[in-house]
Write an enzyme that holds these catalytic residues in place. Structure first.
Site, PDB file in Angstrom:
ATOM      1  N   GLU A   1      43.674   4.953  -9.961  1.00  0.00           N
ATOM      2  CA  GLU A   1      43.333   3.603  -9.457  1.00  0.00           C
ATOM      3  C   GLU A   1      41.906   3.737  -8.450  1.00  0.00           C
ATOM      4  O   GLU A   1      42.347   3.924  -7.341  1.00  0.00           O
ATOM      5  CB  GLU A   1      44.221   2.464  -8.856  1.00  0.00           C
ATOM      6  CG  GLU A   1      45.374   2.345 -10.093  1.00  0.00           C
ATOM      7  CD  GLU A   1      45.073   1.416 -11.068  1.00  0.00           C
ATOM      8  OE1 GLU A   1      44.084   0.696 -10.743  1.00  0.00           O
ATOM      9  OE2 GLU A   1      45.843   1.311 -11.903  1.00  0.00           O
TER      10      GLU A   1
ATOM     11  N   CYS B   1      40.183  -2.940  -2.565  1.00  0.00           N
ATOM     12  CA  CYS B   1      39.507  -2.272  -3.769  1.00  0.00           C
ATOM     13  C   CYS B   1      38.998  -3.371  -4.689  1.00  0.00           C
ATOM     14  O   CYS B   1      37.901  -3.196  -5.228  1.00  0.00           O
ATOM     15  CB  CYS B   1      40.403  -1.364  -4.500  1.00  0.00           C
ATOM     16  SG  CYS B   1      42.015  -1.997  -5.105  1.00  0.00           S
TER      17      CYS B   1
END
Ligand code: NAD
Length: 484
Positions: free
Chosen positions: A258, A292
């Site tokens: 990720e 993010c």
């Protein structure tokens, strides 16, 4: 909780954590070196944890390997019951965890409580139910297709959501029947210790979850390269993700990554502009921009561009920087001096590249003593410029005009990343059509809420694989076909 101490000062029991958690026990590390944890709001020492070593990783991986046969053979109901007890034990510590995150990350206490702790508790709760439903089996012709736990997982996590990033890995790993060695970020390791206090109280079998704090180059590399780790589940920067892949490649170990993002918020001309801007600015600035999935590029139709810039400047003016424990604070500091310096570098570069400063900037006042950067907005950002292409990971928004939908989609997809995005329109069919054209792992239409059961992950350099829900659980499984 020590009621006599000021809230920003953690009691020694929460801040001086000199042990590892291996094989179900708090044990001494191989080395006596410690890592200082900083309070980024003040620059003061917030706590200390051991600087783990490869020898500590060896011990923790061995404990996880030894625990694997028993844990993988436990029934779904047993694993679900363990997760339920962990949820109860962690919920009882929710206030301490929020306070710890406010201290070691600098997140405003309200955000720390609602998002930083509230979301992962929901994720853990969801996995109590998901664990009870595995293994998922299906018949394909004469084959019985079964999923089996992948084995020992090395989990390496970042600092920006210190509990969520950890539980998004540990909860599905446990539900699937895997055992885990966790290396949390060296910038925010104290939160992980509270989780392991809960692990101890919940009575998880020894070795099922292990904690080795330390730096990336030492403990992270040892874990990612360990011959007995079957899956490296990593959340962090794209550069480190590439390094993890290389470390895992020699032994063909699985990786789940990720990584970073540069997500576009596409505001079509018929959108409710006031709401789109308010939510869009809030999303870009959430957690001081250290998210993010942050929509860091706002794409606005030329017909509404000036109106949008006015609304953006007004919205940003309402974000007060300050002490995370002051209820009036909406933005805390950045996590470290290095991070603040990097973000200031991006701001300087955007000015050099000719972007138009709309709010904040290098001369905007900020509180003294911590690593604060003023929320900053640039207009007329060229889609190819560094500010539009590089992940800043700070409170900086790039606004880019577009002439029609095709151009908006082209600008949105002009990125090496593909993590998230948003579309706003009064016509939900039109918004959905644009959402389908965005090359990203997630798109939110008209501010739809985050769904912790939906798959989470990136296209392109934003990662490999998916976390959360049934898709996340699948990352921790091997697939076997048995022909009958
Ligand atoms: P980072 O890559 O510097 O560090 C992440 C983790 O990896 C830390 O635990 C670190 O110690 C470890 N690490 C560092 N070097 C390593 C190495 N050589 N080998 C093994 N491990 C190593 O990232 P960060 O600064 O902690 O986090 C910020 C980044 O994370 C941003 O790029 C952000 O976009 C990304 N992120 C992505 C997601 C997502 O789900 N896609 C979520 C949060 C953060």
């Amino acid at each position: 909780m020590d009621l006599a101490a000021p809230p920003s000062q953690l009691p020694d029991s929460l801040r001086l954590r000199h042990h590892l958690h291996v094989g179900g026990e708090w044990t001494s590390p191989a080395d006596v070196d410690l890592i200082d944890v900083e309070n980024p709001s003040t620059g003061e020492l917030a706590g200390q944890v051991p600087a783990g070593t490869p020898a500590d990783v060896d011990r923790a991986v061995a404990a996880a390997r030894a625990a694997f046969p028993g844990w993988s053979a436990a029934t779904p109901a047993e694993r679900s019951a363990h997760l339920d007890r962990l949820h109860t034990a962690l919920s009882a510590r929710a206030d301490d965890v929020a306070r710890t995150i406010a201290v070691e990350l600098g997140a405003p206490l309200k955000l720390a409580t609602r998002v930083q702790v509230g979301l992962p508790l929901t994720v853990l709760r969801d996995h109590v139910a998901l664990a009870a439903r595995v293994p998922v089996e299906e018949s394909i012709g004469n084959s019985l297709v079964v999923r089996e736990p992948i084995g020992v997982v090395g989990a390496i996590t970042p600092w920006n959501y210190p509990l969520h990033q950890v539980l998004a890995k540990l909860a599905p790993a446990l539900a699937a029947g895997c055992t885990v060695v966790l290396k949390p970020s060296e910038l925010t390791p104290l939160t992980a210790y509270l989780l392991f206090d809960a692990v101890t109280e919940a009575g998880l079998p020894p070795g099922v979850l292990n904690l080795v704090p330390g730096t990336g180059p030492v403990v992270g590399e040892a874990l990612a390269g360990h011959p007995d780790v079957d899956l490296v589940s990593f959340t962090g920067s794209t550069a480190t993700g590439a390094r993890i892949m290389r470390l895992a490649a020699d032994r063909i170990a699985r990786v789940a990554l990720e990584l970073g993002g540069k997500s576009a918020n596409v505001i079509l001309p018929d959108a409710d502009l006031a709401t789109a801007v308010k939510v869009g600015v809030g999303n870009a600035l959430l957690n001081s921009g250290q998210t993010c999935t942050a929509w860091t590029r706002m794409l606005v139709h030329r017909d509404r561009y000036d109106e949008a810039l006015h609304l953006i400047a007004t919205a940003v003016a309402g974000y007060r920087l300050g002490d995370p424990f002051d209820p009036a604070t909406r933005l805390g500091p950045l996590v470290s001096a290095a991070q603040a310096e990097r973000v200031r570098g991006h701001i300087d570069r955007a000015l050099t590249d000719g972007a138009r400063l709309v709010a904040g900037g290098p001369d905007a006042p900020v509180p003294v003593g911590g690593h604060f950067v003023a929320p900053t907005v640039f207009a007329d950002v060229h889609p190819d410029s560094a500010l539009a292409q590089e992940e800043v990971f700070g409170p900086v928004l790039a606004v880019i005009p577009f002439a029609d939908t095709d151009e908006a989609v082209a600008i949105a997809n002009n990125s090496k990343y593909g993590l998230a995005g948003a579309v706003w329109s009064a016509d939900t069919d039109a918004a959905l059509a644009v959402a389908r054209r965005l090359r990203t792992g997630a798109v939110d239409i008209n501010g739809a809420p985050f769904n912790p059961l939906a798959p989470f992950g990136g296209y392109k350099q934003s990662g490999l694989g998916r976390e959360l829900g049934v898709h996340g659980l699948a990352e921790f499984c091997e697939v076997k076909a048995i022909q009958r």
